[in-house]
Each structure stands twice: as structure tokens, then as C-alpha cells.
Design an enzyme around this catalytic site. Structure first.
Site, PDB file in Angstrom:
ATOM      1  N   GLY A  46       0.936  -1.412  -0.079  1.00 40.25           N
ATOM      2  CA  GLY A  46       0.257  -0.190   0.664  1.00 40.25           C
ATOM      3  C   GLY A  46       0.692   0.920   0.072  1.00 40.25           C
ATOM      4  CG  ASP A 105      -9.031  -0.204   9.613  1.00 40.85           C
ATOM      5  OD1 ASP A 105      -9.498   0.340   9.905  1.00 40.85           O
ATOM      6  OD2 ASP A 105      -9.976  -1.001   8.657  1.00 40.85           O
ATOM      7  CE  LYS A 133     -10.242   2.961   7.162  1.00 38.49           C
ATOM      8  NZ  LYS A 133     -10.786   1.508   6.754  1.00 38.49           N
ATOM      9  CG  PHE A 154     -12.151   0.265   1.793  1.00 40.00           C
ATOM     10  CD1 PHE A 154     -11.597  -1.450   2.922  1.00 40.00           C
ATOM     11  CD2 PHE A 154     -12.128  -0.079   0.719  1.00 40.00           C
ATOM     12  CE1 PHE A 154     -10.485  -1.490   2.536  1.00 40.00           C
ATOM     13  CE2 PHE A 154     -10.851  -1.565   0.171  1.00 40.00           C
ATOM     14  CZ  PHE A 154     -10.327  -1.815   0.838  1.00 40.00           C
ATOM     15  CB  VAL A 155      -9.707   5.275   1.259  1.00 38.81           C
ATOM     16  CG1 VAL A 155     -11.251   6.513   1.989  1.00 38.81           C
ATOM     17  CG2 VAL A 155      -8.996   4.909   1.839  1.00 38.81           C
ATOM     18  CG  ASP A 161      -5.318  -3.302  -2.173  1.00 34.64           C
ATOM     19  OD1 ASP A 161      -4.882  -2.575  -0.839  1.00 34.64           O
ATOM     20  OD2 ASP A 161      -5.808  -4.558  -2.435  1.00 34.64           O
ATOM     21  NE  ARG A 167      -2.016  -3.016  -4.687  1.00 31.65           N
ATOM     22  CZ  ARG A 167      -2.007  -2.830  -3.235  1.00 31.65           C
ATOM     23  NH1 ARG A 167      -1.876  -2.259  -2.146  1.00 31.65           N
ATOM     24  NH2 ARG A 167      -1.950  -3.744  -2.447  1.00 31.65           N
TER      25      ARG A 167
HETATM   26  P1  IMP Z   1      -4.393  -1.970   9.805  1.00 26.46           P
HETATM   27  O1  IMP Z   1      -3.625  -3.521  10.906  1.00 26.46           O
HETATM   28  O2  IMP Z   1      -6.425  -2.637  10.797  1.00 26.46           O
HETATM   29  O3  IMP Z   1      -4.324  -0.889  11.007  1.00 26.46           O
HETATM   30  O4  IMP Z   1      -4.607  -2.034   8.963  1.00 26.46           O
HETATM   31  C1  IMP Z   1      -3.687  -1.505   7.737  1.00 26.46           C
HETATM   32  C2  IMP Z   1      -3.657  -1.618   6.498  1.00 26.46           C
HETATM   33  O5  IMP Z   1      -4.884  -2.204   6.030  1.00 26.46           O
HETATM   34  C3  IMP Z   1      -3.252  -0.750   5.877  1.00 26.46           C
HETATM   35  O6  IMP Z   1      -1.870  -0.517   5.759  1.00 26.46           O
HETATM   36  C4  IMP Z   1      -3.828  -1.919   4.184  1.00 26.46           C
HETATM   37  O7  IMP Z   1      -3.138  -1.841   3.448  1.00 26.46           O
HETATM   38  C5  IMP Z   1      -4.668  -1.920   4.854  1.00 26.46           C
HETATM   39  N1  IMP Z   1      -6.516  -1.149   4.641  1.00 26.46           N
HETATM   40  C6  IMP Z   1      -6.430  -0.517   5.756  1.00 26.46           C
HETATM   41  N2  IMP Z   1      -8.242  -0.381   5.245  1.00 26.46           N
HETATM   42  C7  IMP Z   1      -7.669   0.456   4.487  1.00 26.46           C
HETATM   43  C8  IMP Z   1      -8.661   0.904   3.399  1.00 26.46           C
HETATM   44  O8  IMP Z   1      -8.996   1.753   3.233  1.00 26.46           O
HETATM   45  N3  IMP Z   1      -8.494   0.733   1.858  1.00 26.46           N
HETATM   46  C9  IMP Z   1      -7.528  -0.150   1.847  1.00 26.46           C
HETATM   47  N4  IMP Z   1      -6.924  -0.468   2.587  1.00 26.46           N
HETATM   48  C10 IMP Z   1      -6.769  -0.174   3.535  1.00 26.46           C
HETATM   49 MG    MG Z   2      -1.014  -1.560   3.899  1.00 25.83          MG
END
Ligand code: IMP
Ligand code: MG
Length: 177
Positions: A46, A105, A133, A154-155, A161, A167
Site C-alpha cells: 500500500g 485502520d 482512520k 474504505f478508501v 487497493d 492502486r
Molecule cells: P490495520 O492493521 O487494520 O491497521 O490495517 C492496515 C492495513 O490494511 C493498511 O496498511 C492497508 O493495507 C489495509 N487497509 C486498511 N484500511 C484500508 C482501506 O480503507 N483501504 C485500503 N486498504 C486498507
Molecule cells: Mg498496508
């Protein structure tokens, strides 16, 4: 860009705003790490666009490496499990490390990365995330450089992606189904 019928994109952060923010973060990092040579660690996949724009705005010497974690797969919700798919190639002991992420997130990935890096004894560790977020809970450490705080949507785009798509979009969009 050809979209599947069920997917709708709504512009959320324009490329002009992204560019402005990237410059602002780069300016801060350049100031904070003056006379140091930090290692920037991009979290794949990402952050690949964000980190490439960011490093080109830095006015200091840096090194760069990448980590790859398991993704959400084709889901929009975290599996709750983080797997390391690609480790660093560089030694980070005694170094100033800056982790560059696209979006935080749940905070699970960033916690995992923090534990991993701390165990290798860097001189310092800070995080940059383009997006943060609202939902992130129980983060017991600071994300020093945040681009935009966003609601729990969700973005996609600018590296982010959905099921590996979108992407390559230049701007950030909210994905609606
Ligand atoms: P976390 O572990 O829940 O904080 O998620 C982190 C990873 O999930 C990010 O680095 C992204 O790769 C993916 N992710 C989380 N939210 C989104 C979103 O809204 N769009 C796309 N990818 C996301
Ligand atoms: Mg990521």
C-alpha cells in the site's frame, strides 16, 4: 478506468491536496532528522506510491527498505491476523527508523511492526501514515506524522487497493458498493 458495475468511486482526497500534505510531512521529517541518515521502511504494497513521493521531497540523506505484511485479501475487513511476508534486508540496530504506512485502520499491522522493529534495537522509531482512520483503538504509542485523519470508510487509490485493484489511481477515493 473501467470499473465493475457494482463498484462506485467518490473522490475523497485530490492529488493536489495529497501533494501538499506529502511536502508538509517531508519538510517536518527533513527538519527533525537533520544531520541524521534515517532508514525509511515502506510497508508493502500500500505505501509504494506514498513513500516514493515522500522520499523525493526530503532534503536529507536517507536509506530505504521494505516490509511486506499479509493483506486483507479480497475483503474490506481485517482478518485480525498479521503475517510477515517479506522481512527487511537491512540492519536497523542503532539506526533511526521511520516506518511509512499508507493507512492505519485497526492498528494491528502497525503494532506488529513496532514489536518487530523494537526487538532489533533501533536508536529511534517513528511512524508516518498518510491516512489514519477514526476507528483505530488502543494504540498505546504515537503516530508522529499523520497526513489525514479520516472517518471509517474504505478508501482506494494512491497505492491503496481493493482486491488488488485501484492502486494506480492518482487520487484517493471512497469505495462504495
Ligand atoms: P490495520 O492493521 O487494520 O491497521 O490495517 C492496515 C492495513 O490494511 C493498511 O496498511 C492497508 O493495507 C489495509 N487497509 C486498511 N484500511 C484500508 C482501506 O480503507 N483501504 C485500503 N486498504 C486498507
Ligand atoms: Mg498496508
Amino acid at each position: 478506468m473501467k470499473l465493475q458495475q457494482k463498484e462506485k468511486l467518490k473522490l475523497f482526497v485530490s492529488s493536489r491536496l495529497i501533494q501538499k500534505k506529502v511536502r508538509k510531512i517531508a519538510k517536518k521529517i527533513s527538519r527533525d532528522y537533520k544531520n541524521k541518515v534515517p532508514i525509511l521502511i515502506g510497508v508493502l504494497n500500500g505505501s509504494f506510491i506514498f513513500i516514493s513521493d515522500l522520499v523525493r521531497e526530503l532534503k536529507i540523506d536517507i536509506e530505504i527498505d521494505f516490509l511486506k505484511l499479509s493483506s486483507y485479501g479480497d475483503s474490506k475487513i481485517s482478518s485480525g491476523e498479521v503475517i510477515l511476508l517479506k522481512d527487511l534486508n537491512c540492519q536497523i540496530e542503532g539506526r533511526n527508523v521511520i516506518v511509512v504506512d499508507d493507512i492505519i485502520d485497526s492498528g494491528l499491522s502497525v503494532k506488529y511492526i513496532r514489536d518487530l522493529i523494537i526487538s532489533r534495537k533501533p536508536a529511534s522509531l517513528e511512524f508516518v501514515s498518510l491516512l489514519l482512520k477514526d476507528d483505530v483503538n488502543n494504540l498505546d504509542f504515537d503516530i508522529k506524522y499523520v497526513g489525514f485523519k479520516i472517518p471509517n470508510k474504505f478508501v482506494v487509490g494512491y497505492g491503496l487497493d481493493y482486491a488488488q485493484k485501484f492502486r494506480n489511481l492518482k487520487q484517493i477515493y471512497i469505495l462504495k458498493h
